[in-house]
Design a protein around this motif. Structure first.
Motif, short mmCIF file in Angstrom:
data_model
loop_
_atom_site.label_atom_id
_atom_site.label_comp_id
_atom_site.label_asym_id
_atom_site.label_seq_id
_atom_site.Cartn_x
_atom_site.Cartn_y
_atom_site.Cartn_z
N ALA A 1 33.12 -18.65 -92.54
CA ALA A 1 32.31 -17.59 -93.13
C ALA A 1 30.82 -17.88 -92.96
O ALA A 1 30.01 -16.99 -92.69
CB ALA A 1 32.66 -17.43 -94.61
N ASP A 2 30.46 -19.16 -93.12
CA ASP A 2 29.06 -19.56 -92.96
C ASP A 2 28.58 -19.31 -91.54
O ASP A 2 27.50 -18.74 -91.31
CB ASP A 2 28.90 -21.03 -93.33
CG ASP A 2 27.47 -21.53 -93.17
OD1 ASP A 2 26.55 -20.85 -93.63
OD2 ASP A 2 27.29 -22.61 -92.56
N GLU B 1 29.92 -17.30 -89.32
CA GLU B 1 29.95 -15.86 -89.04
C GLU B 1 28.71 -15.18 -89.61
O GLU B 1 28.10 -14.32 -88.97
CB GLU B 1 31.21 -15.23 -89.62
CG GLU B 1 31.34 -13.75 -89.30
CD GLU B 1 32.63 -13.16 -89.85
OE1 GLU B 1 33.40 -12.59 -89.06
OE2 GLU B 1 32.84 -13.25 -91.07
N SER B 2 28.31 -15.58 -90.83
CA SER B 2 27.11 -15.02 -91.45
C SER B 2 25.86 -15.35 -90.64
O SER B 2 25.00 -14.49 -90.39
CB SER B 2 26.97 -15.56 -92.88
OG SER B 2 25.76 -15.12 -93.46
N LYS B 3 25.76 -16.61 -90.20
CA LYS B 3 24.60 -17.03 -89.39
C LYS B 3 24.60 -16.30 -88.04
O LYS B 3 23.53 -15.95 -87.52
CB LYS B 3 24.63 -18.54 -89.19
CG LYS B 3 24.22 -19.35 -90.43
CD LYS B 3 24.23 -20.85 -90.11
CE LYS B 3 23.58 -21.67 -91.23
NZ LYS B 3 24.34 -21.62 -92.48
N SER C 1 25.75 -13.29 -87.46
CA SER C 1 25.29 -11.93 -87.74
C SER C 1 23.78 -11.88 -87.91
O SER C 1 23.10 -10.98 -87.40
CB SER C 1 25.99 -11.40 -89.00
OG SER C 1 25.53 -10.09 -89.31
N THR C 2 23.24 -12.89 -88.61
CA THR C 2 21.79 -12.97 -88.81
C THR C 2 21.06 -13.13 -87.48
O THR C 2 20.05 -12.47 -87.22
CB THR C 2 21.44 -14.16 -89.73
OG1 THR C 2 22.02 -13.93 -91.02
CG2 THR C 2 19.94 -14.32 -89.88
#
Length: 235
Positions: free
Chosen positions: A69-70, A72-74, A76-77
């Motif tokens: 999740a971490d 994937e979030s990075k 996306s950013t």
């Protein structure tokens, strides 16, 4: 669970043990190849973030999900910051290949396709459907990769390239190229990135978007140079 599977798949795909198919350019069988169709992936671009030794991966399923999740979030950013409409790595790849292969003795045109298929699979799909003598299929992945949570991020490009006779499907050239972050004992043709394209963390990547974008674009350019040299009719 899906996020964890994607994170683990990434690690396996780009590890040293990943299969890399190679075929040196067969000039004798390519004497009739004068025109080329160069494929371009038409799916939306994404720019990944991977932390190879993410701490969460040491703590079972729950930790793995947190790590996935971490990242994937990075990712996306980073994708939002670099803006695919500006970065356009796939467009750069196809347009520059057309230009450089023109200098190498070919007449080339671009054909877009919607899927991120293996180049050989795509070639088989297109056999008999193009007017050109050969099909040059490409697939690229772009990311910034860090070895661990406190180590620098390096640009990373992985490009799979295959050339085939469009009539009989015979593979005349095939290789996989990487740029930037180095996986030990990798079987790809690897090209190094310059030191100025290292970033301390995701915040620095987002703050220096022009430089981060350049770090990836230079990788595409470097790979194109090798492919064009490999396929030159009169080196």
């Amino acid at each position: 669970m899906k996020k964890l599977i994607l994170a683990l798949s990434f690690t396996l795909l780009f590890s040293a043990c990943a299969t890399v198919n190679k075929q040196a350019f067969n000039k004798e069988m390519a004497t009739n190849i004068k025109t080329l169709t160069i494929t371009r992936q038409d799916a939306p671009e994404k720019y990944g973030i991977s932390i190879i030794a993410h701490p969460g991966l040491n703590f079972g399923l729950v930790g793995g999900l947190i790590a996935a999740a971490d990242m994937e979030s990075k990712s996306s950013t980073l994708t939002t910051a670099l803006d695919p409409k500006i970065t356009k790595l796939r467009e750069r790849l196809s347009n520059q290949l057309i230009s450089e292969l023109g200098k190498a003795g070919y007449t080339a045109e671009m054909m877009s396709h919607p899927d991120e298929k293996d180049p050989v699979v795509l070639i088989n799909d297109l056999r008999g459907k193009v007017a050109s003598d050969g099909i040059l299929a490409t697939k690229i992945y772009a990311a910034y990769i860090a070895a661990g949570p406190t180590t620098p991020y390096y640009p990373y490009i992985r490009a799979e390239v295959a050339l085939a006779d469009s009539k009989n499907g015979k593979i005349l050239y095939q290789d996989t190229f990487t740029y930037g972050y180095t996986f030990p004992e990798s079987k790809t043709v690897h090209l190094n990135s310059r030191p100025e394209y290292q970033f301390n963390d995701i915040d620095q990547l987002v703050a220096k978007t022009d430089l981060a974008r350049e770090g990836l674009s230079k990788g595409v350019e470097a790979i194109i140079g090798v492919v064009a040299s490999d396929l030159a009719k009169n080196p």
